[in-house]
Each structure stands twice: as C-alpha cells, then as structure tokens.
Write a protein that holds these residues in place. Structure first.
Motif, PDB file in Angstrom:
ATOM      1  N   GLN A  94       0.825  -1.210   0.000  1.00 16.46           N
ATOM      2  CA  GLN A  94       0.000   0.000   0.000  1.00 16.46           C
ATOM      3  C   GLN A  94       0.858   1.259   0.000  1.00 16.46           C
ATOM      4  OE1 GLN A  94      -3.663   0.031   2.279  1.00 16.46           O
ATOM      5  NE2 GLN A  94      -3.259   2.125   2.963  1.00 16.46           N
TER       6      GLN A  94
ATOM      7  N   THR B 176       3.675   1.683  -1.679  1.00 17.06           N
ATOM      8  CA  THR B 176       3.982   1.928  -3.089  1.00 17.06           C
ATOM      9  C   THR B 176       2.746   2.344  -3.869  1.00 17.06           C
ATOM     10  OG1 THR B 176       5.854   0.387  -3.086  1.00 17.06           O
ATOM     11  CG2 THR B 176       4.832   0.857  -5.213  1.00 17.06           C
ATOM     12  N   GLN B 177       1.643   1.643  -3.654  1.00 17.56           N
ATOM     13  CA  GLN B 177       0.423   1.936  -4.397  1.00 17.56           C
ATOM     14  C   GLN B 177      -0.059   3.365  -4.159  1.00 17.56           C
ATOM     15  OE1 GLN B 177      -3.339  -0.753  -4.947  1.00 17.56           O
ATOM     16  NE2 GLN B 177      -3.629   0.340  -3.043  1.00 17.56           N
ATOM     17  N   SER B 178      -0.106   3.795  -2.907  1.00 17.61           N
ATOM     18  CA  SER B 178      -0.599   5.137  -2.592  1.00 17.61           C
ATOM     19  C   SER B 178       0.337   6.210  -3.125  1.00 17.61           C
ATOM     20  CB  SER B 178      -0.765   5.289  -1.078  1.00 17.61           C
ATOM     21  OG  SER B 178      -1.691   4.346  -0.576  1.00 17.61           O
TER      22      SER B 178
ATOM     23  N   ASN C 234       9.747   4.469  -4.726  1.00 21.93           N
ATOM     24  CA  ASN C 234       8.409   5.054  -4.821  1.00 21.93           C
ATOM     25  C   ASN C 234       8.455   6.490  -5.347  1.00 21.93           C
ATOM     26  OD1 ASN C 234       7.504   2.660  -3.771  1.00 21.93           O
ATOM     27  ND2 ASN C 234       6.887   3.486  -1.803  1.00 21.93           N
TER      28      ASN C 234
ATOM     29  N   PRO D 162      -5.522   2.933 -10.970  1.00 20.48           N
ATOM     30  CA  PRO D 162      -5.986   1.971  -9.956  1.00 20.48           C
ATOM     31  C   PRO D 162      -6.099   0.546 -10.477  1.00 20.48           C
ATOM     32  CG  PRO D 162      -7.258   3.987  -9.810  1.00 20.48           C
ATOM     33  CD  PRO D 162      -6.401   4.110 -11.039  1.00 20.48           C
TER      34      PRO D 162
ATOM     35  N   MET E 203      -2.497  -0.793 -10.800  1.00 26.43           N
ATOM     36  CA  MET E 203      -1.934  -1.099  -9.479  1.00 26.43           C
ATOM     37  C   MET E 203      -2.564  -2.356  -8.879  1.00 26.43           C
ATOM     38  SD  MET E 203       0.406   1.106  -9.152  1.00 26.43           S
ATOM     39  CE  MET E 203       0.872   0.604  -7.491  1.00 26.43           C
ATOM     40  N   ARG E 204      -3.853  -2.562  -9.125  1.00 27.69           N
ATOM     41  CA  ARG E 204      -4.507  -3.761  -8.615  1.00 27.69           C
ATOM     42  C   ARG E 204      -3.934  -5.012  -9.271  1.00 27.69           C
ATOM     43  NH1 ARG E 204     -10.284  -2.796  -9.436  1.00 27.69           N
ATOM     44  NH2 ARG E 204      -9.802  -1.051  -8.064  1.00 27.69           N
TER      45      ARG E 204
ATOM     46  N   TRP F  10      -0.929  -5.252 -10.513  1.00 28.87           N
ATOM     47  CA  TRP F  10       0.427  -5.394  -9.964  1.00 28.87           C
ATOM     48  C   TRP F  10       0.380  -6.052  -8.589  1.00 28.87           C
ATOM     49  CZ3 TRP F  10       4.188  -0.758  -8.699  1.00 28.87           C
ATOM     50  CH2 TRP F  10       5.486  -1.264  -8.557  1.00 28.87           C
ATOM     51  N   MET F  11      -0.602  -5.671  -7.784  1.00 26.19           N
ATOM     52  CA  MET F  11      -0.722  -6.258  -6.445  1.00 26.19           C
ATOM     53  C   MET F  11      -0.950  -7.765  -6.519  1.00 26.19           C
ATOM     54  SD  MET F  11      -3.430  -5.313  -3.402  1.00 26.19           S
ATOM     55  CE  MET F  11      -4.846  -5.794  -4.415  1.00 26.19           C
TER      56      MET F  11
END
Length: 300
Positions: free
Chosen positions: A111, A113-115, A189, A211, A214-215, A217-218
């Motif tokens: 999270q 990295t994602q944020s 990041n 988004p 990123m999802r 990638w997660m």
C-alpha cells in the motif's frame, strides 16, 4: 569661404532581445535549469516539502470522526478483507507459516507503493493553482506526496509490529533491516511517482486507469499468496519476471526482516544488489524523466 556647422549623427546599432538579456542578466521565465542547479533548488526546498506533506496529511482526515486513526484502520481493514477472500475462501494460506503476519506485512508494504504512485500521478494536475502562483521545483510535489505516504506507513508500522508479536514472531536483530528497506523503497516510490506525475500531467485520464494497473500489480506481487507455489511450474521467463518484480522483492525483504519464520532461502540471489538497482534505477530515472519536462508543468 563658406563654413558649415552642425553635428554628425552616428548610426544607431540594433540590439537584439537576446543581447539585452545577456547584458542585464535576464533569463526566460520558467526556463528549466540544468540538472545540478535544479537539484540544489530542490534541496533548498526540503523544509517546504516536509511541511507541505505534514499539512496535507493532517488535513486529510479532519472531516472524519476517527481522524488519524484511519491511517491505521485502512490497511487493517484491507488485510481483513483479503484474509477472508484469499486466506479462507480460496485457501492461499495453505503452506504459509503465520499467514496473518505474512498477509499484513504484504498489505502494509504494497500500500505504501500503491498510494505513492496513485497520488504522484495526480500531483501536478491537482495542484495547477499552486504551480501557477508560486515558483519552485515542480518535483517538490510528487516527492511531498511520497513523504505523506511514508508518514502514514510509519504510523502503521507500530500496529504492524504488535500484530507480528501477537502472532508469535520474536524480536530479532533482523528488525534493524527495516530502516534500509524503507529507505530504498522510498527512493523507488519517489522515482515512480515522478515518472507517473509527468505522464499524468499530460494525460489526465491516466489517473482513472492507474488503480486498475496497481490492482493487477498487487495480484502478481505475492501480497496474499506465495509466488513460489506458481513459479516452479511456470515457464522460465514468467518465473524470472515474477521473481524480479520490485514490489515482491520489497514485500519479501520486509517479511524476512520482521518474521523469523521467513528464511533467507526464500529471497532471490543477490537480493540487496537487486533492491539497490531497482531503487537507484527507478529513483534517478524518474527524477531525470520528470526534470526534462519542468518547463511544461502548469502551461496551457
């Protein structure tokens, strides 16, 4: 004899704008400085970056009744949802010792990295008023948003430490590795945020697309499942891509640092050199990529 009197006019030399600017030390407004000068200017604004990040973080939850508690509640709720869906319903916890701690570390670290990437993508487009009103290195904005996410993670790390201890993991000297891991991940990041900030400034629809990226990638970064269960059956080139995924590397490194149940054999070879290469490559590459478009931000 006739005498003539009067003055002889000298021809006036035409002076161009460039010569006048050079004579009086003038420069083009908004001109991009060289990289060294730009870096000095950015370093001189370091206090502004921290103050701006702190102010944005404080204001972020002012409308919520629980306030700053949401900095911790958000990743915890995400971890609870993922545990129910993937750990219980899909059974990805099978074969993973201390799946609760494994999952929480993955959620908290990814999270971060994602944020940072999502907020970095919008950092220029959402702050055009500030950019047009004040003169400062535009890289301050994506870096400041990365600092915001780092501050949020620092709040969450205390709760993560409690979860790890409650689930039976001991305190070891490996916990000292948390600091260099977070430093390298912050560099990574920030570079990725600057890279996406330039793209997002030109293509505003990218903020809507990120988004989903990123999802995806997660799901490939071993947040709630062990990538090793797949790579030994996958084609070699697929296994190489998955094992060198930077998000997976940061996840596994943090798990190794905080969890005694995660052995060193679960990490890829030369993991620290690989992590340093990702941090420097993306960090410096994103910085230079962003700097090259410095004159364009806020125009049009």
């Amino acid at each position: 004899m006739t005498e003539y009197s009067g003055t002889v006019e000298k021809p006036v030399r035409s002076v161009g704008a460039a010569e006048l600017a050079a004579e009086y030390g003038l420069s083009v407004s908004g001109r991009r400085p060289d990289l060294v000068t730009y870096t000095r200017q950015l370093w001189s604004r370091r206090h502004f970056i921290v103050a701006y990040a702190t102010a944005r973080l404080t204001a972020m939850y002012t409308a919520a009744k629980l306030g700053q508690i949401w900095q911790v509640m958000t990743p915890l709720l995400n971890a609870a949802v993922y545990y129910l869906i993937f750990g219980v319903l899909l059974g990805t916890r099978n074969g993973i010792p201390n799946f609760v701690a494994y999952l929480c570390v993955g959620v908290f670290v990814f999270q971060f990295t994602q944020s940072a990437v999502l907020s970095g993508t919008r950092s220029i487009a959402d702050n055009l008023g500030l950019i047009r009103a004040l003169h400062f290195p535009r890289a301050c904005l994506p870096i400041a948003f990365t600092v915001i996410q780092l501050q949020q993670l620092m709040f969450s790390m205390g709760v993560l430490g409690v979860i790890i201890l409650v689930t039976g993991e001991p305190v070891t000297l490996r916990w000292l590795l948390v600091a260099p891991i977070l430093l390298l991940q912050s560099m990574f990041n920030a570079g990725l945020a600057m890279f996406m900030a330039r793209i997002g400034a030109k293509t505003t629809d990218m903020a809507q697309l990120m988004p989903f990226i990123m999802r995806t990638w997660m799901y490939t970064s071993g947040v709630f499942w062990s990538v090793n269960t797949f790579t030994h059956k996958a084609p070699h080139w697929v296994a190489v891509i998955l094992e060198n995924n930077p998000a997976l590397i940061f996840n596994n490194l943090m798990r190794y640092a905080l969890m005694a149940s995660v052995p060193a054999s679960s990490l890829p070879r030369h993991v620290w050199l690989l992590t340093l290469a990702w941090a420097l490559g993306i960090g410096l590459g994103g910085y230079v990529f962003f700097w090259k478009a410095e004159e364009e931000y806020g125009r049009g």
